[in-house]
Write an enzyme that holds these catalytic residues in place. Structure first.
Site, short mmCIF file in Angstrom:
data_model
loop_
_atom_site.label_atom_id
_atom_site.label_comp_id
_atom_site.label_asym_id
_atom_site.label_seq_id
_atom_site.Cartn_x
_atom_site.Cartn_y
_atom_site.Cartn_z
N HIS A 195 -3.26 7.26 2.17
CA HIS A 195 -3.72 5.98 1.67
C HIS A 195 -4.86 5.54 2.33
CE1 HIS A 195 -3.90 1.82 0.54
NE2 HIS A 195 -3.86 1.36 2.03
N ASN A 219 -10.35 0.19 -0.20
CA ASN A 219 -8.73 0.09 -0.33
C ASN A 219 -8.13 -0.75 -1.73
OD1 ASN A 219 -6.04 -0.24 0.19
ND2 ASN A 219 -6.01 -1.24 1.78
N CYS A 263 0.78 -1.13 0.04
CA CYS A 263 0.03 -0.02 0.19
C CYS A 263 0.91 1.25 0.05
CB CYS A 263 -0.74 -0.18 1.27
SG CYS A 263 -2.13 -1.11 1.06
N1 ACO Z 1 -18.24 -8.60 9.30
C1 ACO Z 1 -18.59 -8.60 10.59
N2 ACO Z 1 -17.80 -9.16 11.66
C2 ACO Z 1 -16.53 -9.20 11.28
C3 ACO Z 1 -15.96 -8.94 9.95
C4 ACO Z 1 -17.11 -8.56 8.94
N3 ACO Z 1 -16.65 -8.33 7.72
N4 ACO Z 1 -14.85 -9.03 9.92
C5 ACO Z 1 -14.47 -9.50 11.34
N5 ACO Z 1 -15.67 -9.59 12.08
C6 ACO Z 1 -15.68 -9.64 13.44
C7 ACO Z 1 -14.60 -10.52 14.25
O1 ACO Z 1 -14.71 -12.04 13.87
C8 ACO Z 1 -14.72 -10.14 15.63
O2 ACO Z 1 -15.64 -10.88 16.09
P1 ACO Z 1 -15.42 -11.37 17.57
O3 ACO Z 1 -15.47 -10.39 18.43
O4 ACO Z 1 -16.70 -12.26 17.90
O5 ACO Z 1 -14.10 -12.32 17.65
C9 ACO Z 1 -15.15 -8.85 15.42
O6 ACO Z 1 -15.65 -8.52 14.38
C10 ACO Z 1 -14.03 -7.84 15.76
O7 ACO Z 1 -13.04 -8.02 14.91
P2 ACO Z 1 -11.61 -7.09 14.86
O8 ACO Z 1 -10.70 -7.79 13.55
O9 ACO Z 1 -11.13 -7.18 16.03
O10 ACO Z 1 -12.25 -5.81 14.26
P3 ACO Z 1 -11.46 -4.43 14.10
O11 ACO Z 1 -12.33 -3.34 14.74
O12 ACO Z 1 -9.96 -4.49 14.34
O13 ACO Z 1 -11.72 -4.12 12.55
C11 ACO Z 1 -10.35 -4.02 10.51
C12 ACO Z 1 -11.12 -4.84 11.74
C13 ACO Z 1 -11.50 -3.29 9.97
C14 ACO Z 1 -9.79 -4.87 9.72
C15 ACO Z 1 -9.40 -3.18 11.21
O14 ACO Z 1 -8.73 -3.87 12.04
C16 ACO Z 1 -8.32 -2.47 10.21
O15 ACO Z 1 -8.99 -1.66 9.42
N6 ACO Z 1 -7.10 -2.90 10.05
C17 ACO Z 1 -6.35 -2.05 9.53
C18 ACO Z 1 -6.29 -2.69 7.99
C19 ACO Z 1 -5.22 -1.95 7.27
O16 ACO Z 1 -4.85 -0.77 7.57
N7 ACO Z 1 -4.91 -2.48 5.99
C20 ACO Z 1 -3.72 -1.57 5.45
C21 ACO Z 1 -2.80 -2.34 4.83
S1 ACO Z 1 -3.51 -2.81 3.49
C22 ACO Z 1 -2.23 -3.34 2.40
O17 ACO Z 1 -1.08 -3.07 2.95
C23 ACO Z 1 -2.51 -4.25 1.39
#
Ligand code: ACO
Length: 323
Positions: A250, A280, A113
């Protein structure tokens, strides 16, 4: 010494659009969850017959048209991508052929990214030294090809697209009229590669692997590392947040963008945001956002524009452009 001035910007988004509601039919998720956690509402996905080079070439054509520069005048093509059409030749070489940019030398950069800022920095070095006069810098990714569409943790986060910039070298003046790329700052730390990676590549079976991500960990790193990259670009250019006209981050997650906005007291009105409509698109998010913000008249000549990104590697980066 020369400065790399932006002469034209272009972008391409595939026609097909998948909404959160569409995804909720195929994986266990909801529109409400995706919007609350990411700010994303939809993403574009390329057609079966399309590849990264097709999107990259379309974005490049628009950028060249806007620059009033013909493909035959381009010396260098750099494509930032993690989804090349083939392991080799470089997608940049495929783009060169599609554009008939016969004079150019062409290669790819992989910094996930952060790839677009890396590619911009590479092109800037060639232009500064006079080794290239005009360069096409492209960020293009077909993330839909490496997404595990059954994994709700990643399937909802990505989209496809491409964006392109035409750069031209002009003598640096070091005064108020000194337009162009002022500085680029690149960082990486391979120790955390397992937080975000593609699991396997089986060339013999013509199969790409799938994106695997520890989202929560990446989120924490993103806030910290992007913060450092922004700090560095401000310090290096001896400016404050108030001197910046536009921040083009980004687009990985609206919450990360808002976190940076809060930390640096940057009004959200100064942030160019596309994540709600594009999701993204990896290396393409920044040039697509630049394209949109120039098209609608937000970014104008002489504006100071800060770019920042963080991605797999880990890699992170920032840049300042006087438009
Ligand atoms: N729909 C519903 N529930 C979901 C989903 C979904 N799509 N995905 C995960 N959950 C659930 C999980 O299973 C978890 O359930 P649990 O509490 O029962 O275990 C709950 O939601 C919380 O999951 P988390 O992963 O802790 O959620 P978080 O608030 O951290 O959000 C996210 C997840 C959106 C992926 C976030 O962590 C994020 O944006 N991270 C950064 C991603 C990023 O910046 N990437 C950049 C680099 S990309 C690159 O370089 C190619």
């Amino acid at each position: 010494m020369h400065r790399s001035v932006v002469r034209g910007v272009g972008g391409y988004l595939p026609e097909k659009c998948i909404t959160n509601e569409d995804l909720a039919h195929t994986v266990d998720t909801t529109d409400a969850w995706i919007v609350e956690r990411t700010g994303m509402k939809q993403r574009h996905v390329l057609a079966e017959h399309q590849n990264t080079s097709d999107m990259a070439a379309e974005a490049a054509k628009i950028a060249l048209h806007n620059a009033g520069i013909s493909p035959s005048e381009i010396d260098l093509i750099v494509v930032a991508t993690v989804t090349p059409d083939h392991p080799f030749p470089a997608t940049a070489a495929r783009v060169q052929a599609k554009l008939c940019a016969n004079k150019a030398f062409a290669f790819d950069v992989n910094a996930v990214c952060s790839g677009f800022i890396y590619a911009l920095s590479v092109a800037d070095q060639y232009i500064k030294t006079g080794m290239a006069k005009r360069a096409l810098v492209i960020g293009a990714d077909a993330m839909s090809k490496i997404i595990d569409w059954t994994d709700r943790a990643t399937a909802v986060l990505f989209g496809d697209g491409a964006g392109a910039l035409v750069l031209e070298g002009v003598p640096a003046t070091h005064g108020d009229n000194d337009r162009g790329i002022q500085s680029t700052h690149l960082f990486s730390d391979g120790n955390h590669y397992d937080l975000l990676y593609v699991d396997t590549v089986s060339a013999s079976e013509n199969q790409a692997g799938h994106v695997r991500m520890q989202g929560r960990e990446i989120f924490k790193f993103a806030i910290k590392l992007i913060g450092e990259a922004v700090e560095v670009v401000l310090q290096n250019n001896n400016i404050t947040v108030d001197d910046i006209d536009w921040f083009v981050p980004h687009q990985a997650n609206l919450r990360i963008i808002e976190g940076i906005s809060t930390h640096f007291k940057i009004p959200m009105e100064k942030m160019v945001v596309t994540v709600d409509r594009h999701s993204n698109t990896s290396a393409a998010t920044i040039p697509l956002a630049l394209w949109e913000a120039q098209l609608d008249g937000r970014i104008q000549k002489n504006h100071r524009v800060v770019l920042e990104a963080m991605g797999g590697g880990l890699t992170w980066a920032s840049a300042l452009i006087k438009w």
